[in-house]
Design an enzyme around this catalytic site. Sequence first.
Site, PDB file in Angstrom:
ATOM      1  N   LYS A  11       0.891  -1.243   0.094  1.00  0.00           N
ATOM      2  CA  LYS A  11       0.161   0.097   0.042  1.00  0.00           C
ATOM      3  C   LYS A  11       0.948   1.466   0.103  1.00  0.00           C
ATOM      4  O   LYS A  11       1.995   1.332   0.220  1.00  0.00           O
ATOM      5  CB  LYS A  11      -1.062   0.043   1.235  1.00  0.00           C
ATOM      6  N   TYR A  51     -12.578  -2.020  -3.784  1.00  0.00           N
ATOM      7  CA  TYR A  51     -12.885  -2.122  -2.393  1.00  0.00           C
ATOM      8  C   TYR A  51     -14.546  -1.957  -2.318  1.00  0.00           C
ATOM      9  O   TYR A  51     -15.311  -1.537  -1.127  1.00  0.00           O
ATOM     10  CB  TYR A  51     -12.453  -0.901  -1.544  1.00  0.00           C
ATOM     11  N   PHE A  59     -15.557   3.592   6.763  1.00  0.00           N
ATOM     12  CA  PHE A  59     -14.081   3.931   6.657  1.00  0.00           C
ATOM     13  C   PHE A  59     -13.714   4.118   5.084  1.00  0.00           C
ATOM     14  O   PHE A  59     -12.675   4.255   4.691  1.00  0.00           O
ATOM     15  CB  PHE A  59     -12.822   3.209   7.301  1.00  0.00           C
ATOM     16  N   ARG A  87      -1.724 -14.396   4.701  1.00  0.00           N
ATOM     17  CA  ARG A  87      -2.479 -13.726   5.885  1.00  0.00           C
ATOM     18  C   ARG A  87      -1.738 -13.975   7.211  1.00  0.00           C
ATOM     19  O   ARG A  87      -1.643 -12.818   8.148  1.00  0.00           O
ATOM     20  CB  ARG A  87      -4.047 -14.219   5.888  1.00  0.00           C
ATOM     21  N   THR A  93      -5.354  -7.302  10.708  1.00  0.00           N
ATOM     22  CA  THR A  93      -5.633  -5.934  10.060  1.00  0.00           C
ATOM     23  C   THR A  93      -5.093  -4.580  11.059  1.00  0.00           C
ATOM     24  O   THR A  93      -4.675  -3.896  10.520  1.00  0.00           O
ATOM     25  CB  THR A  93      -7.117  -5.622   9.912  1.00  0.00           C
ATOM     26  N   ARG A 104       2.795  -6.318   9.412  1.00  0.00           N
ATOM     27  CA  ARG A 104       1.900  -5.312   9.979  1.00  0.00           C
ATOM     28  C   ARG A 104       2.474  -4.892  11.142  1.00  0.00           C
ATOM     29  O   ARG A 104       2.497  -3.478  11.436  1.00  0.00           O
ATOM     30  CB  ARG A 104       0.463  -5.582   9.965  1.00  0.00           C
ATOM     31  N   ASN A 114      -2.060   0.319   6.816  1.00  0.00           N
ATOM     32  CA  ASN A 114      -1.412  -0.942   7.400  1.00  0.00           C
ATOM     33  C   ASN A 114      -0.616  -1.817   6.344  1.00  0.00           C
ATOM     34  O   ASN A 114      -0.470  -3.136   6.467  1.00  0.00           O
ATOM     35  CB  ASN A 114      -2.712  -1.940   7.893  1.00  0.00           C
ATOM     36  N   HIS A 117      -2.246  -5.426   1.784  1.00  0.00           N
ATOM     37  CA  HIS A 117      -3.418  -6.193   1.646  1.00  0.00           C
ATOM     38  C   HIS A 117      -3.437  -7.610   1.223  1.00  0.00           C
ATOM     39  O   HIS A 117      -2.518  -7.494   0.283  1.00  0.00           O
ATOM     40  CB  HIS A 117      -4.350  -5.601   0.565  1.00  0.00           C
ATOM     41  N   GLU A 128      -9.905 -10.906  -7.347  1.00  0.00           N
ATOM     42  CA  GLU A 128      -9.030  -9.776  -7.180  1.00  0.00           C
ATOM     43  C   GLU A 128      -7.904  -9.958  -8.283  1.00  0.00           C
ATOM     44  O   GLU A 128      -7.319  -9.044  -8.678  1.00  0.00           O
ATOM     45  CB  GLU A 128      -8.535  -9.773  -5.990  1.00  0.00           C
TER      46      GLU A 128
END
Length: 140
Positions: A11, A51, A59, A87, A93, A104, A114, A117, A128
């Site tokens: 990100k 998203y 948010f 993950r 998250t 993270r 964070n 993704h 995705e």
Amino acid sequence: MATERTFSIIKPDATARNLTGKIAAKLEDAGLRIVASKRVHWNEAQAKKFYEVHAERPFYNDLVSFMTSGPIVLQVLEGENAIAKNREVMGATNPEEAAAGTIRKEFAENIERNSVHGSDSAENAQIEIDLNFTADEIVG
Ligand code: CMP
């Protein structure tokens, strides 16, 4: 265990701090292969589309602003149990809840900024990946 593919984003908070290589190294060290990768800068429509499952969340607008605020790195990761493994390497998250050693925990600034993704299911991974890569951009 099956070989799977999952979708990953590095990100804007992470690209801004020059963390692309450090994050990719953590993914590779966990046994994930980066079989597709491209650095892009999303416009508002692209971020909203990606998203859209969060469109009703409080948010959402901030998230779209954040995800269009700078470059991001889109990746397809391949490996045994790739969805769960990614993950695990990413961590929770919210970085305050992330386990030691996770991306993270080490790099995220807060629950929004964070750093990464990752797809949360095989179904979403396929959606995705298809949204962001053509078949010839994925080279295993
Ligand atoms: P990601 O895994 O990409 O999925 C949705 C994103 O929304 C999340 O990471 C965060 O960047 C952002 N976000 C901001 N606030 C929240 C929140 N309260 N709960 C979950 N995600 C949030």
